[in-house]
Write a protein that holds these residues in place. Structure first.
Motif, mmCIF file in Angstrom:
data_model
loop_
_atom_site.group_PDB
_atom_site.id
_atom_site.type_symbol
_atom_site.label_atom_id
_atom_site.label_comp_id
_atom_site.label_asym_id
_atom_site.label_seq_id
_atom_site.Cartn_x
_atom_site.Cartn_y
_atom_site.Cartn_z
ATOM 1 N N LEU A 43 0.799 -1.221 0.000
ATOM 2 C CA LEU A 43 0.000 0.000 0.000
ATOM 3 C C LEU A 43 0.834 1.275 0.000
ATOM 4 O O LEU A 43 0.504 2.242 -0.701
ATOM 5 N N PHE A 46 2.084 2.736 -3.410
ATOM 6 C CA PHE A 46 0.970 3.291 -4.176
ATOM 7 C C PHE A 46 0.492 4.612 -3.579
ATOM 8 O O PHE A 46 0.127 5.537 -4.297
ATOM 9 N N SER A 86 -7.993 4.706 -7.994
ATOM 10 C CA SER A 86 -7.013 4.449 -6.933
ATOM 11 C C SER A 86 -7.581 3.505 -5.883
ATOM 12 O O SER A 86 -6.867 2.651 -5.339
ATOM 13 N N CYS A 90 -5.553 0.056 -5.408
ATOM 14 C CA CYS A 90 -4.700 0.060 -4.217
ATOM 15 C C CYS A 90 -5.344 -0.610 -3.011
ATOM 16 O O CYS A 90 -4.640 -1.048 -2.107
ATOM 17 N N SER A 124 -7.994 -4.626 -2.992
ATOM 18 C CA SER A 124 -7.244 -4.524 -4.244
ATOM 19 C C SER A 124 -7.194 -5.872 -4.959
ATOM 20 O O SER A 124 -7.338 -6.931 -4.326
#
Length: 308
Positions: A43, A46, A86, A90, A124
């Motif tokens: 994480l 990202f 996103s 993510c 994700s």
């Protein structure tokens, strides 16, 4: 009354930790190992890259391939489209965090922020294909898990647009480029969020371990309860307790809902934007229900095709 309840709860938790310190130690260690070995590597990069992209005002470059698709089917602005992308790529709680940041920066309106919170916070693909898929029974295909997690986003978005009265594509708001963060600010901001996430993972890992020690001799109930508390521990317990399609069903449901740990992580990143955690919980519960229904329906497809 609410403060009194949490005061009593905190005192009770302290006594519980003092009575069984070995469980608290093991649960904290498990949570921190999970955070350091899985969450931070997957994480944090990202999150840093996302902050840099936003700071450089390069959102339009990233969403260009899917811009028309997201505008048409989800009625989102450019910034809103980036928040959704996103969140999908993510995982928890990146979508909610991006949504909150964009509201603070004036990139999206309050109405679009409320709508986005209903659809932008999801596990994700890396988590689903890596961890969740490894817990699936052999007879449950991975595509079924992915479909049941991501396909309900569209009906949830339709319901959320109706709830928040979004009737068409949301126009993009002007961006104040002077408010952009430096790289060091982006790095420190990302690290601060990661520390908050690690704290919640540790606390709920302790709670999950206490649940496993409960003198309850119905492992199915205990596994489902663990799935509601923390999804990584819950997926492991469900895979060890359930077999066949029922195991896949409960893994999909727990993953879609995100667990109490995911809810508190989300609350920690949206509190400054004025978004409602109650609305978020309601939308995640609705998403989880749609996941269960879709899993049952798709599970019937092979039988219907095979029948004469």
């Amino acid at each position: 009354m609410k403060k009194s309840f949490f005061r009593l709860l905190s005192v009770a938790a302290l006594f519980l930790l003092l009575l069984r310190p070995s469980i608290a130690y093991e649960g904290a260690r498990n949570g921190l190992l999970l955070w350091g070995a899985v969450v931070v590597p997957t994480l944090l990069p990202f999150m840093i890259c996302s902050n840099v992209i936003v700071a450089l005002n390069a959102i339009h470059i990233l969403i260009f391939p899917v811009k028309r698709l997201l505008h048409r089917f989800f009625c989102l602005s450019d910034a809103g489209s980036y928040a959704l992308v996103s969140g999908l790529l993510c995982g928890y709680p990146m979508g909610a965090r991006t949504c909150s940041d964009f509201m603070d920066q004036g990139r999206i309106s309050e109405k679009e922020g409320k709508y986005l919170l209903a659809i932008c916070n999801h596990p994700s693909p890396m988590f689903l294909l890596g961890y969740a898929a490894s817990g699936l029974p052999q007879m449950v295909p991975v595509w079924l898990l992915l479909a049941c997690i991501y396909l309900p986003i569209l009906p949830v978005s339709i319901a959320a647009r109706s709830c928040y009265r979004i009737t068409g594509p949301v126009p993009s708001l002007p961006v104040n480029t002077k408010a952009a963060q430096s790289f060091d600010d982006s790095l420190m901001d990302s690290c601060e969020v990661m520390v908050k996430i690690g704290g919640y993972i540790m606390l709920f890992s302790i709670l999950a371990l206490y649940i496993t020690k409960l003198p309850v001799h119905i492992p199915e109930y205990k596994a489902i309860l663990l799935g509601l508390v923390e999804i990584t521990t819950g997926i492991k317990a469900i895979s060890e307790t359930f077999s066949g399609m029922s195991g896949g069903l409960w893994i999909a449901a727990a993953t879609a809902f995100g667990g109490l740990s995911g809810i508190f992580q989300t609350k920690s990143v949206i509190k400054n934007a004025g978004l409602s955690i109650r609305h978020y919980v309601a939308w995640k519960a609705f998403h989880g229900l749609l996941t269960i229904i879709l899993f049952i329906l798709l599970n019937q497809v092979p039988a219907l095709v095979a029948s004469p």
